[in-house]
Design an enzyme around this catalytic site. Structure first.
Site, PDB file in Angstrom:
ATOM      1  N   LYS A 180       0.715  -0.831   0.130  1.00 49.06           N
ATOM      2  CA  LYS A 180       0.048  -0.250   0.533  1.00 49.06           C
ATOM      3  C   LYS A 180       0.818   1.235  -0.135  1.00 49.06           C
ATOM      4  CE  LYS A 180      -3.460   2.523   3.152  1.00 49.06           C
ATOM      5  NZ  LYS A 180      -3.605   2.883   4.257  1.00 49.06           N
TER       6      LYS A 180
ATOM      7  N   LYS B 193     -10.138  12.850   8.588  1.00 48.42           N
ATOM      8  CA  LYS B 193      -9.540  11.892   9.869  1.00 48.42           C
ATOM      9  C   LYS B 193      -9.756  13.057  10.892  1.00 48.42           C
ATOM     10  CE  LYS B 193      -6.342   7.958   8.308  1.00 48.42           C
ATOM     11  NZ  LYS B 193      -6.732   7.383   9.094  1.00 48.42           N
TER      12      LYS B 193
ATOM     13  N   ASP C  54       1.672   6.358   5.633  1.00 47.19           N
ATOM     14  CA  ASP C  54       0.644   5.159   5.049  1.00 47.19           C
ATOM     15  C   ASP C  54       1.169   4.914   3.846  1.00 47.19           C
ATOM     16  OD1 ASP C  54      -1.971   4.049   5.537  1.00 47.19           O
ATOM     17  OD2 ASP C  54      -2.570   5.384   4.739  1.00 47.19           O
TER      18      ASP C  54
ATOM     19  N   ASP D  62     -11.946   7.074   3.882  1.00 50.93           N
ATOM     20  CA  ASP D  62     -10.719   6.840   4.913  1.00 50.93           C
ATOM     21  C   ASP D  62     -10.982   5.556   4.549  1.00 50.93           C
ATOM     22  OD1 ASP D  62      -8.287   7.306   5.812  1.00 50.93           O
ATOM     23  OD2 ASP D  62      -9.883   7.393   7.750  1.00 50.93           O
TER      24      ASP D  62
ATOM     25  N   GLU E 142      -8.936   3.791   2.293  1.00 50.09           N
ATOM     26  CA  GLU E 142      -8.863   3.852   0.531  1.00 50.09           C
ATOM     27  C   GLU E 142      -7.393   3.296   0.533  1.00 50.09           C
ATOM     28  OE1 GLU E 142      -7.857   5.347   3.609  1.00 50.09           O
ATOM     29  OE2 GLU E 142      -5.828   5.092   2.921  1.00 50.09           O
TER      30      GLU E 142
ATOM     31  N   ARG F 178      -7.265  -0.420  -0.086  1.00 50.06           N
ATOM     32  CA  ARG F 178      -8.230  -1.102   0.386  1.00 50.06           C
ATOM     33  C   ARG F 178      -8.537  -1.413  -0.908  1.00 50.06           C
ATOM     34  NH1 ARG F 178     -12.714  -1.791   5.524  1.00 50.06           N
ATOM     35  NH2 ARG F 178     -11.414  -1.329   5.876  1.00 50.06           N
TER      36      ARG F 178
END
Ligand code: BES
Ligand code: ZN
Ligand code: ZN
Length: 514
Positions: free
Chosen positions: A276, A288, A299, A358, A360, A362
């Site tokens: 990811k 968030k 992330d 949020d 996102e 997946r």
């Protein structure tokens, strides 16, 4: 731009006697309960006229795990200082103990100005461990433990780095094994440190484009095939997940594919690593809260680990094919951003209702997994993602969750983690959880509203069908606030080294199968 190997410590294996080897400080060791040290520690004790036996007798050095005793030798040994590192109980001693010890001792000596440090091979004497793996652990612990992310500090308030580490061995027959271990350890640790650099880098610098550029550098360094798909190609391929996430951002998405061909005789056996690569996760329209949001620069830790593991694999050259997929985008709210309720079509045709912008990760992983399966012919898939906050609340920064459809494959990954000193704990994909991802308007929705980590894993499982697949949710372990042995504050680089061990173990097995 971060670059592996730059400013990295020089680690050498030398034949000789540690007491006579030039260094600012020499590191020897002591198991708990030993009163009369033997081996190299005994030899140094002798050179020091029994000073070590004496500090043991007075109780200053007990050999406890983590204990560091500093002796000044006043000309009795070539190094002016000797450090006795406590190894703890002999029965508890592992390769990971060596990594921790080296990290702690090197930081201790760095703080005292040492530039050249010598060490014996901890664990290979009365510890009875494998010499190659001991040397590997020394190199890993030293490099990982000395890591610092300082490139945005204009003035250094730190002690300068230890420049050289000498591994001193008295038995010439052991040198080749030690050298091999050092080489592997260096490659693993440098690669994990490169992953740390990429993750620590702020999101205004480490954009999806920069991530692809870093991958290009790695590919050039390691002679990997590389393709970077950009927006027009992602549109042609109908990768609705990546495009949907990227919609709100001024930063264009990238999807980088790296190919290592280590087993050209079996072109259909391909280990797929998917990471990811969200360069910043603001949450998008499902924004968030402000507190802690800065951390969401990390992330893309999954993509960083996959990229850097592929680097190490390419340099270690195991007999296996590996394809790395790095889908990357920035998740931002804006007038062009995707909205809750939007429906996307993932590569291959499945539709997804975006219940929460949020969730996102997946979405872009679904594109990458489907594409990897059908177009890149992956025969085994591991995805690595900072996927759910649920991991942090459950496992904290200690272990990652692992999910999957193939028990043997999961066991292999857990074992690869053990070899690296990285912890993965299996979590269930019970059928009862599956329907929580059902949507009223599309094939699936991206947020189930409960059982966060499990339903996220189930979402990915829908796209991995037909191929043995495992998912590592590294949300809790990608970044830490405390120093623990060779894990320093900030990005951890987990699970870079485990992925390399996984590739090595598969290569071994597949070669045996012929
Ligand atoms: N990147 C986050 C997960 C995360 C949270 C990583 C905290 C590291 C620390 C992910 O994209 C996310 O926001 N997940 C949501 C999903 C939810 C909206 C279904 C979560 O877990 O809360
Ligand atoms: Zn998110
Ligand atoms: Zn995210």
């Amino acid at each position: 731009m971060p670059q592996a190997g730059k400013d990295s410590m020089n680690i050498r294996v030398v034949l000789g006697d540690i007491a006579g080897q030039p260094a600012d400080a020499a590191v020897i060791n002591l198991f708990e309960g030993v009163t009369q040290p033997g081996g190299a520690t005994g030899a140094v004790d002798h050179a020091l006229g029994g000073a070590i036996t004496q500090v043991i007798a007075t109780g200053e050095a007990k050999g406890k795990k983590g204990e560091i005793t500093l002796l000044h030798t006043f000309g009795k040994t070539t190094p002016a200082r000797v450090v006795i590192a406590g190894l703890g109980k002999q029965s508890d001693f592992t390769y990971d103990s060596t990594r921790v010890l080296m990290a702690e001792v090197l930081r201790f000596l760095r703080a005292r100005g040492a530039k050249r440090v010598s060490t014996i091979v901890h664990g290979a004497g009365i510890g009875g461990l494998d010499v190659t793996r001991c040397a590997q652990a020394i190199a890993e612990g030293a490099l990982l433990g000395a890591y610092r992310f300082v490139r945005h500090k204009s003035k250094s308030d730190n002690n300068s780095d230890v420049e050289e580490l000498l591994i001193v061995e008295r038995d010439a027959a052991r040198l080749p094994a030690l050298e091999q271990g050092v080489r592997t350890g260096l490659l693993l640790a440098e690669s994990a440190n490169l992953a740390r650099d990429l993750v620590n880098e702020p999101a205004n610098i480490m954009t999806p484009t920069k991530l692809a550029e870093s991958a290009r550098r790695v590919a050039a360094e390691c002679k990997l095939e590389i393709t970077v798909l950009e927006r027009p190609q992602l549109e042609d391929l109908k990768m609705g997940g990546i495009l949907g996430v990227a919609k709100g951002s001024a930063q264009p998405p990238t999807f980088t594919i790296l190919i290592y061909k280590g087993d050209p005789q079996h072109p259909k056996r391909i280990l797929g690593l998917v990471g990811k690569g969200i360069s910043f996760d603001s949450g998008g329209i499902s924004l968030k809260p402000a507190s802690g949001m800065a951390r969401q620069k990390s992330d893309m830790a999954g993509a960083a680990a996959v990229l850097c593991a592929t680097r190490a694999i390419a340099l270690l050259k195991p007999h296996i094919n590996v394809t790395a997929l790095l889908p990357s985008a920035e998740n931002m709210p804006s007038a062009t951003a995707q909205k809750p309720g939007d429906v996307l079509t993932i590569f291959g045709g499945k539709t997804v209702e975006v219940d929460n912008t949020d969730a996102e990760g997946r979405l872009l992983l679904a594109d990458a997994i489907s594409y990897g399966k059908s177009t890149r012919g992956l025969s085994l898939i591991v995805d690595v993602a900072t996927l759910t906050g649920a991991m942090t609340s459950f496992f904290g920064d200690v272990c990652a969750g692992i999910f999957g459809t193939d028990k043997q494959f999961l066991d292999r990954i857990v074992q690869a983690g053990e070899a690296a000193g990285e912890k993965f704990w299996p979590l269930p994909l019970f059928e009862e959880y599956r329907e929580l991802n059902n949507s009223d308007v599309a094939d699936l929705k991206n947020s189930a509203g409960s059982c966060g980590a499990v339903t996220a894993a189930w979402f990915l499982a829908e796209f991995a069908q037909g191929v043995p697949w495992a998912h590592l949710d590294i949300a809790g372990v990608r970044f830490v606030d405390r120093q623990r042995g060779y894990i320093v504050k900030g990005a951890t680089g987990i699970p870079t080294r485990s992925l390399v061990h996984l590739a090595l173990s598969l290569a071994d097995d597949w070669s045996r199968q012929g």
